[in-house]
Design a protein around this motif. Structure first.
Motif, mmCIF file in Angstrom:
data_model
loop_
_atom_site.group_PDB
_atom_site.id
_atom_site.type_symbol
_atom_site.label_atom_id
_atom_site.label_comp_id
_atom_site.label_asym_id
_atom_site.label_seq_id
_atom_site.Cartn_x
_atom_site.Cartn_y
_atom_site.Cartn_z
ATOM 1 N N GLY A 23 0.807 -1.228 0.000
ATOM 2 C CA GLY A 23 0.000 0.000 0.000
ATOM 3 C C GLY A 23 0.832 1.266 0.000
ATOM 4 O O GLY A 23 0.303 2.365 0.124
ATOM 5 N N GLU A 24 2.170 1.143 -0.141
ATOM 6 C CA GLU A 24 3.034 2.341 -0.115
ATOM 7 C C GLU A 24 2.871 3.158 -1.394
ATOM 8 O O GLU A 24 2.898 2.607 -2.498
ATOM 9 C CB GLU A 24 4.501 1.926 0.038
ATOM 10 C CG GLU A 24 5.420 3.144 0.006
ATOM 11 C CD GLU A 24 6.883 2.826 0.270
ATOM 12 O OE1 GLU A 24 7.219 1.632 0.447
ATOM 13 O OE2 GLU A 24 7.679 3.784 0.286
ATOM 14 N N LEU A 25 2.693 4.463 -1.204
ATOM 15 C CA LEU A 25 2.661 5.397 -2.342
ATOM 16 C C LEU A 25 4.088 5.863 -2.611
ATOM 17 O O LEU A 25 4.754 6.416 -1.730
ATOM 18 C CB LEU A 25 1.759 6.594 -1.997
ATOM 19 C CG LEU A 25 1.812 7.813 -2.918
ATOM 20 C CD1 LEU A 25 1.386 7.470 -4.346
ATOM 21 C CD2 LEU A 25 0.898 8.929 -2.362
ATOM 22 N N MET A 26 4.557 5.631 -3.820
ATOM 23 C CA MET A 26 5.914 6.038 -4.188
ATOM 24 C C MET A 26 5.969 7.549 -4.411
ATOM 25 O O MET A 26 4.944 8.163 -4.725
ATOM 26 C CB MET A 26 6.323 5.350 -5.492
ATOM 27 C CG MET A 26 6.500 3.872 -5.368
ATOM 28 S SD MET A 26 8.013 3.519 -4.465
ATOM 29 C CE MET A 26 8.316 1.865 -5.027
ATOM 30 N N LEU A 56 -7.875 2.300 15.230
ATOM 31 C CA LEU A 56 -8.483 1.105 15.831
ATOM 32 C C LEU A 56 -7.492 -0.057 15.830
ATOM 33 O O LEU A 56 -7.393 -0.810 16.805
ATOM 34 C CB LEU A 56 -9.749 0.704 15.069
ATOM 35 C CG LEU A 56 -10.926 1.681 15.090
ATOM 36 C CD1 LEU A 56 -12.095 1.112 14.290
ATOM 37 C CD2 LEU A 56 -11.373 1.982 16.513
ATOM 38 N N LEU A 57 -6.746 -0.196 14.723
ATOM 39 C CA LEU A 57 -5.748 -1.276 14.664
ATOM 40 C C LEU A 57 -4.671 -1.066 15.737
ATOM 41 O O LEU A 57 -4.197 -2.024 16.350
ATOM 42 C CB LEU A 57 -5.107 -1.328 13.274
ATOM 43 C CG LEU A 57 -6.001 -1.873 12.161
ATOM 44 C CD1 LEU A 57 -5.367 -1.631 10.786
ATOM 45 C CD2 LEU A 57 -6.271 -3.372 12.360
ATOM 46 N N ASP A 58 -4.312 0.201 15.955
ATOM 47 C CA ASP A 58 -3.286 0.493 16.972
ATOM 48 C C ASP A 58 -3.667 -0.079 18.337
ATOM 49 O O ASP A 58 -2.808 -0.437 19.130
ATOM 50 C CB ASP A 58 -3.090 2.010 17.105
ATOM 51 C CG ASP A 58 -2.217 2.571 15.996
ATOM 52 O OD1 ASP A 58 -1.571 1.762 15.283
ATOM 53 O OD2 ASP A 58 -2.186 3.811 15.825
ATOM 54 N N VAL A 60 1.225 -3.713 11.011
ATOM 55 C CA VAL A 60 0.786 -2.971 9.827
ATOM 56 C C VAL A 60 2.052 -2.618 9.048
ATOM 57 O O VAL A 60 2.961 -1.994 9.598
ATOM 58 C CB VAL A 60 0.025 -1.688 10.227
ATOM 59 C CG1 VAL A 60 -0.395 -0.908 8.983
ATOM 60 C CG2 VAL A 60 -1.211 -2.036 11.067
ATOM 61 N N VAL A 61 2.118 -3.041 7.777
ATOM 62 C CA VAL A 61 3.355 -2.805 7.013
ATOM 63 C C VAL A 61 3.251 -1.570 6.112
ATOM 64 O O VAL A 61 4.231 -1.164 5.490
ATOM 65 C CB VAL A 61 3.768 -4.039 6.168
ATOM 66 C CG1 VAL A 61 4.034 -5.227 7.064
ATOM 67 C CG2 VAL A 61 2.714 -4.380 5.115
ATOM 68 N N THR A 62 2.086 -0.954 6.042
ATOM 69 C CA THR A 62 1.902 0.250 5.230
ATOM 70 C C THR A 62 2.503 1.447 5.984
ATOM 71 O O THR A 62 2.365 1.511 7.209
ATOM 72 C CB THR A 62 0.387 0.480 5.006
ATOM 73 O OG1 THR A 62 -0.168 -0.743 4.532
ATOM 74 C CG2 THR A 62 0.123 1.592 4.007
ATOM 75 N N PRO A 63 3.140 2.389 5.267
ATOM 76 C CA PRO A 63 3.690 3.559 5.977
ATOM 77 C C PRO A 63 2.620 4.286 6.799
ATOM 78 O O PRO A 63 1.463 4.363 6.387
ATOM 79 C CB PRO A 63 4.180 4.462 4.832
ATOM 80 C CG PRO A 63 4.421 3.548 3.684
ATOM 81 C CD PRO A 63 3.427 2.428 3.821
ATOM 82 N N GLN A 74 -5.355 2.018 1.442
ATOM 83 C CA GLN A 74 -5.153 0.628 1.886
ATOM 84 C C GLN A 74 -4.187 0.509 3.064
ATOM 85 O O GLN A 74 -3.144 1.155 3.068
ATOM 86 C CB GLN A 74 -4.591 -0.164 0.697
ATOM 87 C CG GLN A 74 -4.110 -1.564 1.001
ATOM 88 C CD GLN A 74 -3.400 -2.191 -0.205
ATOM 89 O OE1 GLN A 74 -3.726 -1.891 -1.345
ATOM 90 N NE2 GLN A 74 -2.435 -3.052 0.045
ATOM 91 N N LEU A 75 -4.538 -0.345 4.027
ATOM 92 C CA LEU A 75 -3.579 -0.752 5.054
ATOM 93 C C LEU A 75 -3.340 -2.250 4.894
ATOM 94 O O LEU A 75 -4.296 -3.029 4.769
ATOM 95 C CB LEU A 75 -4.117 -0.459 6.459
ATOM 96 C CG LEU A 75 -4.288 1.023 6.821
ATOM 97 C CD1 LEU A 75 -4.813 1.154 8.253
ATOM 98 C CD2 LEU A 75 -2.983 1.810 6.663
ATOM 99 N N SER A 76 -2.072 -2.643 4.891
ATOM 100 C CA SER A 76 -1.723 -4.065 4.765
ATOM 101 C C SER A 76 -1.221 -4.568 6.111
ATOM 102 O O SER A 76 -0.354 -3.952 6.724
ATOM 103 C CB SER A 76 -0.613 -4.251 3.726
ATOM 104 O OG SER A 76 -1.047 -3.816 2.472
ATOM 105 N N LEU A 77 -1.776 -5.686 6.522
ATOM 106 C CA LEU A 77 -1.390 -6.292 7.802
ATOM 107 C C LEU A 77 -0.590 -7.545 7.538
ATOM 108 O O LEU A 77 -0.996 -8.368 6.705
ATOM 109 C CB LEU A 77 -2.644 -6.707 8.561
ATOM 110 C CG LEU A 77 -3.475 -5.581 9.137
ATOM 111 C CD1 LEU A 77 -4.910 -6.029 9.297
ATOM 112 C CD2 LEU A 77 -2.892 -5.201 10.480
ATOM 113 N N ARG A 78 0.528 -7.668 8.237
ATOM 114 C CA ARG A 78 1.276 -8.938 8.154
ATOM 115 C C ARG A 78 0.879 -9.772 9.356
ATOM 116 O O ARG A 78 0.910 -9.287 10.491
ATOM 117 C CB ARG A 78 2.780 -8.657 8.148
ATOM 118 C CG ARG A 78 3.617 -9.926 8.221
ATOM 119 C CD ARG A 78 5.034 -9.718 7.734
ATOM 120 N NE ARG A 78 5.092 -9.610 6.294
ATOM 121 C CZ ARG A 78 5.750 -8.669 5.628
ATOM 122 N NH1 ARG A 78 6.420 -7.752 6.287
ATOM 123 N NH2 ARG A 78 5.749 -8.643 4.316
#
Ligand SMILES: Cc1ncc(COP(=O)(O)O)c(C=O)c1O
Length: 428
Positions: free
Chosen positions: A198-201, A342-344, A354-357, A366-370
């Motif tokens: 989900g990282e924006l370059m 909420l995820l925090d 959460v691996v998204t910046p 998008q948030l990506s969870l590992r």
């Protein structure tokens, strides 16, 4: 059920009321979409957070599609010129709204084909290996279709794909590589928003660095178009392509969009694959043996377009025009920040990260969870079946959640995190 999203000061009921209050104060446009029924859980509709994979169907799409079908029934072949939306120039109806969406000039933009097909057609023009300058730089987490496409382009030019394709892990690594090895790079082709993380370059900085190194720069904007504001003309990449089935809600396999920067339009030295739709419309039916391509991105078209695939893109782009990317982005930032907050609350005590910046400027919605234990696909399946929460999994360990500002709600985000808290056991 043992909901455990209650670690903060508020109870589950208070949190739900808070989510509903936020929805009342900051509504999206959910009423314009068909939301699938929930497969399980306490609510009739899905909490649909998979718009990064396949967006929901706008209610307007069916009516518009049926109107296009009716034109065929009523007019037969005459529909090419006499339909309310004549088929011959139909694609032009999509050009201006698509250009507005990505910050391009209309002449730089065309909607056609599918994404990977378009990337190939663009590489035919823009990947021109010569001498030492043969390499293609992509990201290590590039979408597999892009990896296969660039490897096959290398082979097409008689090059060894293992030696030609350079896979780098971050935007920073790309910049370093360009500084060190830039004279060997023919093409930099990256995802604007990475599909996995989900990282924006930093599209303008990487584009400028690629050009400074003498390389061509193209962007795969599958996860960026309709998700983050784009200014392609100003940022100046040579080309870009995107699909319309994710944030653009145009249906499975929907047509893609193409951007070719103005400085390349009408350049006769650029190779292009051609067909009858590559030639200018005014003289197309003279049936000449030699084409007269227009000095616009339309010259990259080949075949006459599938009209019933164009209608859903047109309907969707009208919606983006009506609401506006600036308003959507502002709501998107608020919605994703809420999901993150909420995820925090649950992540520290669970085998999740959460691996998204965290910086909203470096991500879209998008948030990506590992997940550190178990299978991502199994988790996504249980969220859907047992809670009616639709996410998507990328094996082995990533679950993606994308609250999209057009139709997702704060309540969807809250449901998703409550369900996740239930499904991922706390570490003892
Ligand atoms: C980043 C990215 N590139 C390429 C593709 C492939 O798209 P298509 O099947 O339309 O060629 C996808 C599909 O999800 C994608 O996410």
């Amino acid at each position: 059920m043992t909901h455990s999203l209650t670690t903060g000061p508020s109870t589950k009921q208070e949190q739900e009321a808070d989510a509903l209050r936020r929805d009342a104060e900051d509504p999206g446009h959910r009423e314009l979409f068909l939301v699938p029924p929930a497969e399980g859980g306490d609510y009739p509709e899905s909490a649909y957070l998979a718009g990064n994979s396949l967006g929901l169907q706008p209610k307007a799409t069916r009516t518009e599609l049926l109107a296009d079908l009716d034109a065929w029934a009523r007019l037969g072949v005459e529909g090419h010129l006499e339909a309310e939306r004549p088929w011959l120039p139909y694609h032009e109806l999509l050009t201006e709204p698509a250009a507005r969406l990505v910050g391009a000039l209309p002449e730089e933009t065309v909607v056609m084909n599918s994404l990977t097909v378009n990337l190939h057609l663009l590489m035919v023009s823009f990947y021109r290996p010569k001498g030492r300058r043969t390499r293609i730089v992509i990201e290590d987490t590039a979408f597999p279709s892009d990896s296969y496409a660039v490897r096959s382009q290398a082979r097409f030019h008689g090059l060894d794909p293992d030696a030609t394709v350079v896979r780098l892990r971050s935007g920073g690594e790309v910049l370093d590589y360009l500084a060190r090895e830039g004279e060997t790079v023919a093409l930099v082709m990256l995802g604007g928003v990475n599909y996995l993380t989900g990282e924006l370059m930093d599209i303008p900085a990487i584009t400028a660095a690629g050009h400074a190194a003498g390389a061509v720069v193209g962007w795969d904007l599958a996860h960026a178009a309709g998700n983050v504001p784009l200014s392609l003309h100003e940022w100046g990449p040579d080309f870009a392509a995107w699909c319309s089935y994710k944030y653009l809600n145009s249906g499975p396999g929907a047509l893609g969009g193409v951007f070719v920067h103005q400085r390349h339009l009408g350049d006769p030295s650029l190779p292009r694959f051609e067909g009858w739709w590559s030639t200018e419309q005014a003289t197309r039916f003279r049936m000449d043996p030699v084409s007269r391509p227009p000095a616009t991105a339309d010259a990259w078209q080949i075949s006459n377009p599938p009209i019933y695939a164009m209608g859903p893109v047109r309907t969707s782009l009208e919606l983006f025009d009506r609401v506006g990317m600036a308003e959507l982005r502002a709501r998107s930032v608020r919605l994703t920040a809420y999901l993150e907050s909420l995820l925090d609350e649950i992540v520290p005590s669970r085998p999740l990260s959460v691996v998204t910046p965290r910086d909203p400027g470096r991500r879209g919605c998008q948030l990506s969870l590992r997940i550190e234990r178990g299978s991502a696909a199994e988790l996504a399946g249980r969220l859907r079946r047992e809670h009616g929460v639709v996410t998507d999994a990328r094996e082995p360990d990533i679950v993606r959640m994308a609250p999209t500002p057009l139709y997702s709600t704060y309540h969807d985000c809250w449901r998703a995190v409550v369900a996740l808290a239930d499904r991922v056991q706390e570490e003892s």
